[in-house]
Design a protein around this motif. Structure first.
Motif, PDB file in Angstrom:
ATOM      1  N   TRP A   1      -6.360   8.956   9.192  1.00 17.94           N
ATOM      2  CA  TRP A   1      -6.575   8.940   7.752  1.00 17.94           C
ATOM      3  C   TRP A   1      -7.092   7.571   7.327  1.00 17.94           C
ATOM      4  CZ3 TRP A   1      -1.241  11.164   5.745  1.00 17.94           C
ATOM      5  CH2 TRP A   1      -1.038  12.428   6.322  1.00 17.94           C
ATOM      6  N   VAL A   2      -7.468   7.502   6.048  1.00 16.37           N
ATOM      7  CA  VAL A   2      -7.911   6.220   5.499  1.00 16.37           C
ATOM      8  C   VAL A   2      -6.747   5.229   5.557  1.00 16.37           C
ATOM      9  CG1 VAL A   2      -8.470   5.100   3.313  1.00 16.37           C
ATOM     10  CG2 VAL A   2      -9.729   7.121   4.009  1.00 16.37           C
ATOM     11  N   GLY A   3      -7.005   4.075   6.144  1.00 17.24           N
ATOM     12  CA  GLY A   3      -5.949   3.078   6.319  1.00 17.24           C
ATOM     13  C   GLY A   3      -5.914   2.062   5.187  1.00 17.24           C
TER      14      GLY A   3
ATOM     15  N   ASP B   1       0.844  -1.192   0.000  1.00 19.83           N
ATOM     16  CA  ASP B   1       0.000   0.000   0.000  1.00 19.83           C
ATOM     17  C   ASP B   1       0.886   1.251   0.000  1.00 19.83           C
ATOM     18  OD1 ASP B   1      -2.155   1.797   0.487  1.00 19.83           O
ATOM     19  OD2 ASP B   1      -1.654   1.760   2.611  1.00 19.83           O
ATOM     20  N   SER B   2       0.659   2.127  -0.977  1.00 18.81           N
ATOM     21  CA  SER B   2       1.552   3.281  -1.121  1.00 18.81           C
ATOM     22  C   SER B   2       1.451   4.252   0.051  1.00 18.81           C
ATOM     23  CB  SER B   2       1.247   4.012  -2.436  1.00 18.81           C
ATOM     24  OG  SER B   2      -0.099   4.426  -2.429  1.00 18.81           O
ATOM     25  N   GLY B   3       0.296   4.291   0.711  1.00 18.72           N
ATOM     26  CA  GLY B   3       0.114   5.232   1.811  1.00 18.72           C
ATOM     27  C   GLY B   3       0.831   4.807   3.083  1.00 18.72           C
ATOM     28  N   SER B   4       0.691   3.504   3.433  1.00 21.87           N
ATOM     29  CA  SER B   4       1.201   3.047   4.734  1.00 21.87           C
ATOM     30  C   SER B   4       2.418   2.128   4.627  1.00 21.87           C
ATOM     31  CB  SER B   4       0.084   2.295   5.453  1.00 21.87           C
ATOM     32  OG  SER B   4      -0.295   1.172   4.667  1.00 21.87           O
ATOM     33  N   GLY B   5       2.671   1.600   3.438  1.00 17.37           N
ATOM     34  CA  GLY B   5       3.794   0.672   3.269  1.00 17.37           C
ATOM     35  C   GLY B   5       3.464  -0.745   3.706  1.00 17.37           C
ATOM     36  N   VAL B   6       2.169  -0.998   3.997  1.00 23.56           N
ATOM     37  CA  VAL B   6       1.758  -2.349   4.417  1.00 23.56           C
ATOM     38  C   VAL B   6       1.597  -3.238   3.177  1.00 23.56           C
ATOM     39  CG1 VAL B   6      -0.142  -3.669   5.461  1.00 23.56           C
ATOM     40  CG2 VAL B   6       0.589  -1.510   6.481  1.00 23.56           C
ATOM     41  N   ALA B   7       2.148  -4.470   3.266  1.00 18.52           N
ATOM     42  CA  ALA B   7       1.987  -5.409   2.144  1.00 18.52           C
ATOM     43  C   ALA B   7       0.647  -6.124   2.290  1.00 18.52           C
ATOM     44  CB  ALA B   7       3.126  -6.411   2.151  1.00 18.52           C
ATOM     45  N   ARG B   8      -0.198  -5.985   1.250  1.00 15.20           N
ATOM     46  CA  ARG B   8      -1.526  -6.596   1.324  1.00 15.20           C
ATOM     47  C   ARG B   8      -1.651  -7.757   0.335  1.00 15.20           C
ATOM     48  NH1 ARG B   8      -4.972  -1.147   0.597  1.00 15.20           N
ATOM     49  NH2 ARG B   8      -3.774  -1.275  -1.306  1.00 15.20           N
ATOM     50  N   TYR B   9      -2.221  -8.855   0.791  1.00 17.36           N
ATOM     51  CA  TYR B   9      -2.542 -10.014  -0.066  1.00 17.36           C
ATOM     52  C   TYR B   9      -1.338 -10.494  -0.893  1.00 17.36           C
ATOM     53  CZ  TYR B   9      -7.026  -7.985   1.132  1.00 17.36           C
ATOM     54  OH  TYR B   9      -8.074  -7.434   1.828  1.00 17.36           O
TER      55      TYR B   9
ATOM     56  N   PHE C   1      -9.943  -5.905   8.039  1.00 16.78           N
ATOM     57  CA  PHE C   1      -9.815  -5.424   9.426  1.00 16.78           C
ATOM     58  C   PHE C   1      -8.383  -5.606   9.935  1.00 16.78           C
ATOM     59  CE2 PHE C   1     -14.325  -6.438   8.907  1.00 16.78           C
ATOM     60  CZ  PHE C   1     -14.881  -5.226   9.281  1.00 16.78           C
ATOM     61  N   GLY C   2      -7.746  -6.674   9.475  1.00 13.46           N
ATOM     62  CA  GLY C   2      -6.373  -6.948   9.907  1.00 13.46           C
ATOM     63  C   GLY C   2      -5.380  -5.894   9.428  1.00 13.46           C
ATOM     64  N   TYR C   3      -5.681  -5.271   8.295  1.00 17.97           N
ATOM     65  CA  TYR C   3      -4.769  -4.256   7.749  1.00 17.97           C
ATOM     66  C   TYR C   3      -4.988  -2.876   8.377  1.00 17.97           C
ATOM     67  CZ  TYR C   3      -3.677  -7.684   4.143  1.00 17.97           C
ATOM     68  OH  TYR C   3      -3.261  -8.804   3.485  1.00 17.97           O
TER      69      TYR C   3
ATOM     70  N   LEU D   1       4.765 -10.190  -5.732  1.00 13.23           N
ATOM     71  CA  LEU D   1       3.463  -9.520  -5.603  1.00 13.23           C
ATOM     72  C   LEU D   1       3.554  -8.173  -4.885  1.00 13.23           C
ATOM     73  CD1 LEU D   1       1.182 -12.582  -4.721  1.00 13.23           C
ATOM     74  CD2 LEU D   1       1.167 -11.276  -6.840  1.00 13.23           C
ATOM     75  N   PHE D   2       4.742  -7.843  -4.370  1.00 13.99           N
ATOM     76  CA  PHE D   2       4.883  -6.595  -3.605  1.00 13.99           C
ATOM     77  C   PHE D   2       4.527  -5.372  -4.450  1.00 13.99           C
ATOM     78  CE2 PHE D   2       7.713  -7.579   0.315  1.00 13.99           C
ATOM     79  CZ  PHE D   2       6.884  -8.647   0.617  1.00 13.99           C
ATOM     80  N   SER D   3       4.892  -5.399  -5.736  1.00 14.80           N
ATOM     81  CA  SER D   3       4.566  -4.236  -6.573  1.00 14.80           C
ATOM     82  C   SER D   3       3.209  -4.397  -7.257  1.00 14.80           C
ATOM     83  CB  SER D   3       5.665  -4.001  -7.602  1.00 14.80           C
ATOM     84  OG  SER D   3       5.943  -5.195  -8.267  1.00 14.80           O
ATOM     85  N   GLY D   4       2.423  -5.349  -6.781  1.00 12.80           N
ATOM     86  CA  GLY D   4       1.070  -5.523  -7.296  1.00 12.80           C
ATOM     87  C   GLY D   4       1.010  -6.481  -8.478  1.00 12.80           C
ATOM     88  N   ILE D   5      -0.212  -6.782  -8.897  1.00 11.89           N
ATOM     89  CA  ILE D   5      -0.393  -7.647 -10.071  1.00 11.89           C
ATOM     90  C   ILE D   5      -0.308  -6.748 -11.302  1.00 11.89           C
ATOM     91  CG2 ILE D   5      -2.020  -9.151 -11.290  1.00 11.89           C
ATOM     92  CD1 ILE D   5      -2.846 -10.250  -8.602  1.00 11.89           C
ATOM     93  N   PRO D   6       0.677  -6.992 -12.167  1.00 10.02           N
ATOM     94  CA  PRO D   6       0.926  -6.059 -13.277  1.00 10.02           C
ATOM     95  C   PRO D   6      -0.199  -6.086 -14.308  1.00 10.02           C
ATOM     96  CG  PRO D   6       2.346  -8.000 -13.431  1.00 10.02           C
ATOM     97  CD  PRO D   6       1.576  -8.152 -12.187  1.00 10.02           C
TER      98      PRO D   6
END
Lengths: 503, 172
Positions: free
Chosen positions: B44-46, A183-191, B34-36, A198-203
């Motif tokens: 802000w929007v998380g 996630d570009s806002g928080s730096g959290v890696a999602r899914y 919810f976990g994220y 997959l860190f840079s997303g599905i191209p």
């Protein structure tokens, strides 16, 4: 203004610049035909070739590659349903259907003509309006961009015919796929499930190749060999009726493309999707869209070319790239020691106006090169599909590999090829999915920034006049047609009842 | 379940399965969002906010469509090329052909680290042309040879893309 334009043509019309513009357009077209290699990759790959040139010559050649690659993508979209880049996805909807009906030549020709007309219109607008438009674009903060993204998603309903909910579901799926990655806002890696790829997303380019190129090949294999399309030469030519039908579509597409192209980040893809959506609504032949309506090719093709031109407004005047390709071109500016910004027009008029004039020359070359060649390109459809599809698979997979030099890209194509096949079998629309995937990161970025401006609340959108206007437009687009049709039905029922009671 | 509804479900089964999968994807997005975190520390929007919204909408709309699909009047199987094609291939043969090509693609990608990309995909082109499409072996070999050379010239020589050569080392 006129003096500046004359200066531009003097610069661009030297034999050397015209020659390199021609080479750029030709190379760009060849690159655009290869799956996965769109204008951004084309400009990036060929950038080193231009380092030995004068800056203005180099930029003219790179701009030629940009246009050529866009048109190359259109050729494959129309002939084999394989879009070269996201901006030509919409062209597959009607362009490929026209090709299946033996009208590939007309589809390619109207693309070239539409692109040319859009280039001329937008060149005029660029010359006259670049500085005020740049100022207007500067007022587009995150809330306005968020509203524009929502408007873009609202146009999706136009793609889904009778089942609007299905179109929305596909767009949501695309947005969901776009959530994969850091996630570009928080730096959290999602899914990402710990997978670094997959860190840079599905191209999305690989997704597109899978859904459209491989999905279509698998679908054709399942459907069985059909007779090669043997259209007569006359059918391949564009007719006066085609031109008459496309006139309004080209003008509307150019307008929409220019407006959206001026906004940094909105890009050609959104412009082509919106132009198609608008055209489907305003056209008298809206119900023919998706079955091979020439307006469905003319509008998005004009829009993506107009947006490509308009992308230079924020790039040249503000130094903010309008899209991915102009971001690479901005890099080229830096390499040549040119600093884009408000002062560029005053400090280096020959370069800026020479570049703008080269857009015109490049599009003339594109038209002269491709209009007579359109029926020739269309001859490819005479080749039996059994010979053609192994080669489509080969170029699709090699093209996908070349994007990131990674086998991961190839696997993405395989997986989305199967998904594309399943979607085609069931009858799920693919275009909304691609739009969702492209808009996902932009939408999230605008959302996070808007919430930051609003100190946690995104309702700030409603307090900004421009954003609110765009949102109202989106709401009308979604709720308007069903409401109007319900009101009309109710009125008709009442009239019927009145007539019966009078009897 | 009545005979009619069974027939209807049979015809709409792929669609129902697709909506079922989409429902599962929507539910998955909602649960994991919810976990994220829906909000950041600044309010802000998380990173979980948009997945929640997208997943929620996907879940609701997919369930609605699934219900609509299951309640729909029984439909006959679509007649999208179930007969023989112009080469005389039946629907069953074409399905076999389809899955052969899919399996061949998967095997090809697995073979890339060994054979290299141009050779592996060259083999795929030859296999499909000669075996699946039953073209003459010589014609298939010529098509394969020419296409591999063209790919090498365009991607490696002209565009400078380093295609993996595998253990054999051809293509890099």
């Amino acid at each position: 203004m006129l003096d500046n334009l004359l200066l531009g043509f003097q610069t661009a019309l030297t034999p050397e610049n015209v020659l390199w513009c021609f080479v750029g357009v030709l190379l760009g077209t060849v690159i655009g035909v290869l799956p996965g290699l769109g204008s951004t990759t084309g400009v990036a790959i060929l950038l080193p070739l231009t380092l030995a040139f004068e800056p203005v010559t180099a930029l003219i050649m790179l701009a030629g590659i940009y246009y050529g690659a866009q048109y190359g993508g259109t050729i494959t979209s129309v002939l084999i349903s394989t879009p070269g880049e996201a901006a030509t996805v919409v062209t597959t909807l009607d362009g490929y259907q026209m090709a299946r009906r033996g009208r590939a030549g007309a589809a390619l020709a109207i693309s070239a003509i539409g692109s040319f007309v859009a280039a001329i219109i937008t060149l005029g607008l660029l010359v006259a309006l670049a500085p005020p438009f740049a100022e207007f674009a500067l007022r587009f903060g995150p809330p306005e961009m968020l509203a524009v993204m929502i408007l873009g998603l609202a146009t999706i309903i136009s793609f889904s015919g009778d089942n609007r909910v299905l179109g929305l579901i596909m767009a949501l799926l695309g947005l969901g796929i776009a959530m994969v990655g850091v996630d570009s806002g928080s730096g959290v890696a999602r899914y990402t499930f710990g997978n670094v790829n997959l860190f840079s997303g599905i191209p999305f380019v690989e997704v597109m190749i899978g859904l459209f190129a491989v999905g279509e090949v698998l679908y054709q294999i399942r459907g069985g060999a059909a007779a090669p399309i043997r259209a007569s030469f006359r059918d391949l030519m564009i007719t006066r009726e085609d031109l008459r039908r496309s006139r309004g579509s080209i003008l509307r597409g150019s307008g929409i493309g220019f407006l959206l192209g001026c906004l940094p980040g909105a890009g050609s893809t959104l412009a082509s999707f919106m132009a198609y959506g608008v055209e489907r609504r305003v056209s008298k032949r809206g119900d023919e869209f998706g079955t091979g309506a020439i307006e469905g090719v003319a509008a998005p093709e004009s829009a993506n070319n107009a947006a490509a031109n308009a992308n230079f407004v924020p790039t040249l005047t503000l130094g903010i790239p309008g899209g991915a390709t102009t971001a690479v071109l901005l890099g080229a500016f830096m390499i040549y020691g040119i600093e884009p910004g408000p002062l560029l027009f005053d400090e280096q008029p020959d370069l800026v106006w020479g570049l703008l004039a080269s857009f015109f020359i490049g599009n003339v070359i594109l038209l002269v090169l491709n209009l007579p060649l359109a029926p020739v390109f269309a001859q490819i459809l005479r080749v039996p599909y059994g010979y053609m599809y192994p080669l489509i698979l080969l170029t699709s997979f090699v093209g996908a590999y070349s994007i990131q030099n990674s086998l991961f890209s190839v696997w993405v194509v395989v997986v989305f090829g199967l998904i594309g096949y399943a979607m085609k079998r069931i009858g799920f629309p693919m275009a909304p999915l691609v739009l969702g995937l492209v808009l996902g990161p932009l939408l999230e970025k605008a959302l996070v920034q808007t919430s930051a401006i609003g100190e946690g609340s995104v309702l700030i959108v409603a307090q900004r006049p421009v954003a609110l206007t765009v949102l109202v437009l989106a709401a009308l687009l979604v709720a308007g047609p069903p409401l109007v049709s319900r009101l009309l039905t109710r009125r008709r029922d009442r009239e019927d009842l009145d007539t019966l009671s009078r009897r | 379940m009545s005979r009619t509804s069974q027939a209807g479900l049979g015809a709409h089964l792929p669609e129902a399965v697709a909506y079922g999968l989409l429902t599962a994807v929507g539910a998955g997005l909602v649960v994991t969002s919810f976990g994220y975190g829906l909000r950041t520390e600044d309010g802000w929007v998380g990173p979980g906010f948009l997945p929640l919204v997208i997943g929620g909408l996907l879940l609701v709309l997919s369930v609605l469509e699934l219900t609509r699909c299951l309640r729909r009047a029984p439909a006959t199987e679509p007649d999208d090329g179930e007969g023989t094609d112009i080469l005389g291939r039946t629907a069953a043969e074409r399905v076999r052909q389809l899955w052969t090509v899919v399996a061949a693609i998967a095997v090809t990608v697995l073979l890339v680290p060994v054979l290299g990309l141009p050779i592996a995909f060259g083999c795929l082109v030859f296999f499909i042309s000669a075996w699946v499409e039953r073209r003459p072996v010589v014609a298939a070999a010529v098509i394969t040879g020419v296409s591999v050379v063209v790919v090498h010239v365009v991607f490696v020589t002209l565009l400078g893309v380093p295609l993996p050569g595998g253990l054999i080392g051809v293509g890099a």
